[in-house]
Design an enzyme around this catalytic site. Structure first.
Site, PDB file in Angstrom:
ATOM      1  N   HIS A 194      -3.358 -10.188   1.537  1.00 41.00           N
ATOM      2  CA  HIS A 194      -3.040  -8.839   1.410  1.00 41.00           C
ATOM      3  C   HIS A 194      -4.200  -8.049   1.528  1.00 41.00           C
ATOM      4  CE1 HIS A 194       0.751 -10.174  -0.294  1.00 41.00           C
ATOM      5  NE2 HIS A 194       1.142  -9.226  -0.847  1.00 41.00           N
ATOM      6  N   GLU A 197      -3.789  -2.130   1.846  1.00 45.69           N
ATOM      7  CA  GLU A 197      -2.567  -1.432   1.299  1.00 45.69           C
ATOM      8  C   GLU A 197      -3.146  -0.258   0.667  1.00 45.69           C
ATOM      9  OE1 GLU A 197       1.055  -2.413  -1.743  1.00 45.69           O
ATOM     10  OE2 GLU A 197      -0.327  -3.571  -1.854  1.00 45.69           O
TER      11      GLU A 197
END
Length: 316
Positions: A194, A197
């Site tokens: 990830h 974001e």
């Protein structure tokens, strides 16, 4: 259009199993395991699904995961998700699970893994859904903790296709986990992470250059860095984008502001995913439909997004 989108063959590459825990199943597991919940009923819990940022969501997410105790619980969680996949013509899925969420509260690693892998096996045999499991490290914990989790995973090496990195992004750059990712790769794991974001584009650079990832999970903030965008396009690094999640967690104020179709048209290999569907109001088809409703996504764009997801699979 909803029916057409639902029938479109697709893969899901960014979905946390713990985030598919629907309120009804959460209450059923709490009753089965005799766990008292702070919510009076399903509707009260659904009412708590209003978040201003990633951390507010994570607080509830970890609280909900506490009802998962036995191998059967993890099987039921995974099987319920696979049934949704079947209903939405998701023909391949590569879900994440967070072992530290469970081992830190005393659930043995093999209990968690046993339920999940049996459900994925049954999904392949009974539903025809291909899969590959991704073990995700929690980035708000230390790299030493991640190393211990990798130690626990190695006896079950064949159960996983990759390692990933998730949880609170701000203040926890990918570089914090470079050594454990190096070690995971040396053991034969593929890598994803990830990045971009809530975190800045610099985190995406780190994920690519230091963690040597095969895919970026989220990555929507790459558009703020033109040089980064060009690299992602040139190298065709897939982004596993989660539109409903991004609006629910205020990464974008409204779906009409989302950049996924802009990225698609610029040549980025973007894909559509649900992230934590029980909390964010929809599975893959609902995410596609939101793009149609708010961004005017065409059938051609939907086909390309679906094909990208199939092309970006780690497991063939």
């Amino acid at each position: 259009m909803y029916e057409w989108l639902n029938a479109l063959p697709k893969a899901e590459l960014h979905m946390h199993l713990e985030g598919s825990l629907e309120p009804e199943l959460l209450f059923a597991l709490a009753e089965r395991n005799k766990i008292a919940l702070p919510w009076a009923d399903v509707e009260t819990l659904r009412g708590a699904y209003a978040f201003n940022n990633l951390q507010e969501f994570l607080d509830l997410y970890y609280q909900g995961a506490d009802v998962l105790r036995t191998e059967q619980d993890f099987y039921d969680l995974t099987w319920a998700y696979l049934q949704r996949c079947k209903a939405q013509n998701v023909i391949h899925t590569e879900p994440f699970f967070d072992p530290q969420t469970h081992t830190d509260r005393g659930i043995p690693f093999e209990v968690v893994l046993g339920g999940i892998t049996q459900a994925l096996k049954d999904g392949r045999e009974q539903l025809g859904i291909g899969s590959g499991l991704i073990l995700s490290f929690l980035r708000h914990l230390s790299e030493d903790e991640a190393q211990k989790t990798l130690d626990q995973a190695l006896p079950f090496r064949d159960a996983f296709v990759a390692v990933g990195l998730d949880s609170s992004e701000k203040g926890h750059p990918p570089s914090k986990f470079q050594r454990v990712f190096d070690r995971a790769r040396s053991e034969g794991f593929l890598t994803v992470a990830h990045a971009g974001e809530e975190g800045p584009p610099e985190y995406i650079w780190e994920a690519i250059d230091l963690l040597k990832i095969q895919r970026i999970d989220h990555g929507v903030r790459a558009i703020e860095d033109e040089r980064l965008m060009q690299r992602i396009i040139d190298e065709q690094i897939p982004l596993t984008v989660c539109p409903l999640s991004n609006t629910k967690l205020c990464v974008f104020e409204h779906m009409s502001q989302h950049n996924i179709l802009d990225m698609l048209e610029r040549g980025v290999k973007v894909t559509v995913n649900s992230d934590d569907p029980a909390y964010f109001g929809g599975y893959v088809t609902e995410n596609f439909h939101a793009l149609y409703e708010h961004l005017g996504m065409t059938q051609d764009q939907a086909r390309r997004l679906a094909q990208n997801s199939l092309d970006a699979r780690l497991v063939r």
